[in-house]
Motif scaffolding. Structure first.
Motif, short mmCIF file in Angstrom:
data_model
loop_
_atom_site.label_atom_id
_atom_site.label_comp_id
_atom_site.label_asym_id
_atom_site.label_seq_id
_atom_site.Cartn_x
_atom_site.Cartn_y
_atom_site.Cartn_z
N ILE A 98 0.80 -1.23 0.00
CA ILE A 98 0.00 0.00 0.00
C ILE A 98 0.83 1.28 0.00
CG2 ILE A 98 -1.94 -1.09 1.14
CD1 ILE A 98 -1.14 0.38 3.69
N SER A 99 2.12 1.16 0.11
CA SER A 99 2.94 2.38 0.21
C SER A 99 2.83 3.28 -1.02
CB SER A 99 4.40 2.03 0.49
OG SER A 99 4.93 1.28 -0.58
N SER A 100 2.35 2.74 -2.14
CA SER A 100 2.22 3.57 -3.35
C SER A 100 0.78 3.97 -3.64
CB SER A 100 2.81 2.82 -4.55
OG SER A 100 2.07 1.64 -4.77
N LEU A 101 -0.14 3.67 -2.73
CA LEU A 101 -1.54 4.02 -2.98
C LEU A 101 -1.77 5.52 -2.95
CD1 LEU A 101 -3.57 1.46 -0.82
CD2 LEU A 101 -3.32 1.48 -3.29
N HIS A 102 -2.76 5.97 -3.69
CA HIS A 102 -3.20 7.36 -3.64
C HIS A 102 -3.83 7.59 -2.27
CE1 HIS A 102 -5.85 10.81 -4.37
NE2 HIS A 102 -4.92 11.16 -5.25
N VAL A 103 -3.81 8.82 -1.79
CA VAL A 103 -4.30 9.13 -0.44
C VAL A 103 -5.74 8.67 -0.24
CG1 VAL A 103 -4.79 10.98 1.19
CG2 VAL A 103 -2.69 11.04 -0.14
N SER A 104 -6.63 8.90 -1.20
CA SER A 104 -8.04 8.50 -1.03
C SER A 104 -8.17 6.98 -0.92
CB SER A 104 -8.91 9.03 -2.17
OG SER A 104 -8.47 8.49 -3.40
N ASP A 105 -7.37 6.24 -1.70
CA ASP A 105 -7.39 4.79 -1.61
C ASP A 105 -6.83 4.33 -0.28
OD1 ASP A 105 -8.45 4.47 -4.17
OD2 ASP A 105 -6.46 4.51 -5.09
N LEU A 106 -5.79 5.02 0.19
CA LEU A 106 -5.18 4.66 1.46
C LEU A 106 -6.16 4.89 2.60
CD1 LEU A 106 -2.60 3.74 2.92
CD2 LEU A 106 -2.04 6.14 3.19
N GLU A 107 -6.92 5.98 2.55
CA GLU A 107 -7.89 6.26 3.62
C GLU A 107 -8.97 5.18 3.67
OE1 GLU A 107 -8.97 10.27 2.67
OE2 GLU A 107 -7.20 11.09 3.68
N ARG A 108 -9.44 4.75 2.50
CA ARG A 108 -10.43 3.67 2.44
C ARG A 108 -9.82 2.39 3.00
NH1 ARG A 108 -11.07 0.12 -1.47
NH2 ARG A 108 -10.00 1.38 -3.01
N PHE A 109 -8.60 2.11 2.61
CA PHE A 109 -7.90 0.92 3.09
C PHE A 109 -7.72 0.99 4.61
CE2 PHE A 109 -3.98 -1.39 4.08
CZ PHE A 109 -4.34 -2.65 3.66
N GLN A 110 -7.37 2.17 5.10
CA GLN A 110 -7.18 2.32 6.54
C GLN A 110 -8.47 1.99 7.29
OE1 GLN A 110 -6.06 6.24 7.86
NE2 GLN A 110 -5.94 5.62 9.99
N ARG A 111 -9.61 2.44 6.78
CA ARG A 111 -10.89 2.13 7.43
C ARG A 111 -11.12 0.61 7.46
NH1 ARG A 111 -12.31 6.72 4.51
NH2 ARG A 111 -13.26 5.49 2.85
N GLU A 112 -10.78 -0.06 6.36
CA GLU A 112 -10.94 -1.51 6.30
C GLU A 112 -10.02 -2.20 7.31
OE1 GLU A 112 -10.48 -2.81 2.24
OE2 GLU A 112 -11.97 -1.37 1.54
N ILE A 113 -8.78 -1.75 7.39
CA ILE A 113 -7.83 -2.34 8.34
C ILE A 113 -8.30 -2.09 9.77
CG2 ILE A 113 -5.50 -2.10 9.31
CD1 ILE A 113 -5.57 -3.82 6.83
N GLU A 114 -8.79 -0.88 10.05
CA GLU A 114 -9.26 -0.60 11.41
C GLU A 114 -10.42 -1.52 11.78
OE1 GLU A 114 -9.98 3.61 11.30
OE2 GLU A 114 -7.89 4.08 11.79
N GLY A 115 -11.30 -1.80 10.81
CA GLY A 115 -12.39 -2.75 11.06
C GLY A 115 -11.85 -4.14 11.38
N PHE A 116 -10.83 -4.56 10.62
CA PHE A 116 -10.19 -5.85 10.87
C PHE A 116 -9.56 -5.88 12.25
CE2 PHE A 116 -6.18 -8.23 10.88
CZ PHE A 116 -6.65 -9.51 10.70
N LEU A 117 -8.79 -4.83 12.57
CA LEU A 117 -8.12 -4.78 13.88
C LEU A 117 -9.13 -4.77 15.01
CD1 LEU A 117 -5.23 -2.24 13.22
CD2 LEU A 117 -5.04 -4.71 13.51
N ASP A 118 -10.21 -4.02 14.82
CA ASP A 118 -11.24 -3.93 15.86
C ASP A 118 -11.85 -5.30 16.13
OD1 ASP A 118 -12.70 -2.43 17.72
OD2 ASP A 118 -14.41 -2.30 16.36
#
Length: 127
Positions: A98-118
């Motif tokens: 993910i280090s090369s993702l666009h910021v908007s894609d990264l933010e969406r990905f971050q929400r998905e990861i936070e759901g997984f972590l939660d």
């Protein structure tokens, strides 16, 4: 994988700033900045991050990079602290990708990861 601290150090060097000079401009302790750059402290919270960004006079691209690296570093640190080898391996591989993702894609990905972590580790999902 590059982490937040090395990214911050590279930006500081590109400005030809000493640690003490950046720390003074950002109104943070010089020792704290040194620890950040060496990866001995977690990436800063938003208020301190903004002071560093302002002190560096960072471009929009550099701001996005610092914030992205901060999120990735926090994620990797959380995984390493909880010693879940299988989860750590999967998420570290994802972090590399993910280090090369666009910021908007990264933010969406971050929400998905936070759901997984939660769902997996509720105590670390929302630092």
């Amino acid at each position: 994988m590059e982490k937040f601290g090395s990214c911050l150090m590279k930006l500081r060097h590109s400005r030809r700033l000493l640690q003490k000079d950046l720390a003074k401009k950002a109104e943070i302790d010089n020792t704290y900045l040194a620890l950040l750059e060496r990866g001995r402290r977690a990436p800063p919270r938003p208020i301190v991050m903004q002071r560093i960004i302002d002190a560096l006079e960072a471009s929009d691209e550099e701001i996005a990079l610092l914030k992205r690296m901060g999120r990735i570093t926090r994620l990797v640190n959380a995984i390493e602290e909880h010693e879940d080898a299988e989860g750590a391996l999967i998420l570290i591989k994802i972090a590399h990708q993910i280090s090369s993702l666009h910021v908007s894609d990264l933010e969406r990905f971050q929400r998905e990861i936070e759901g997984f972590l939660d769902s997996r580790w509720p105590a670390i999902a929302h630092p």
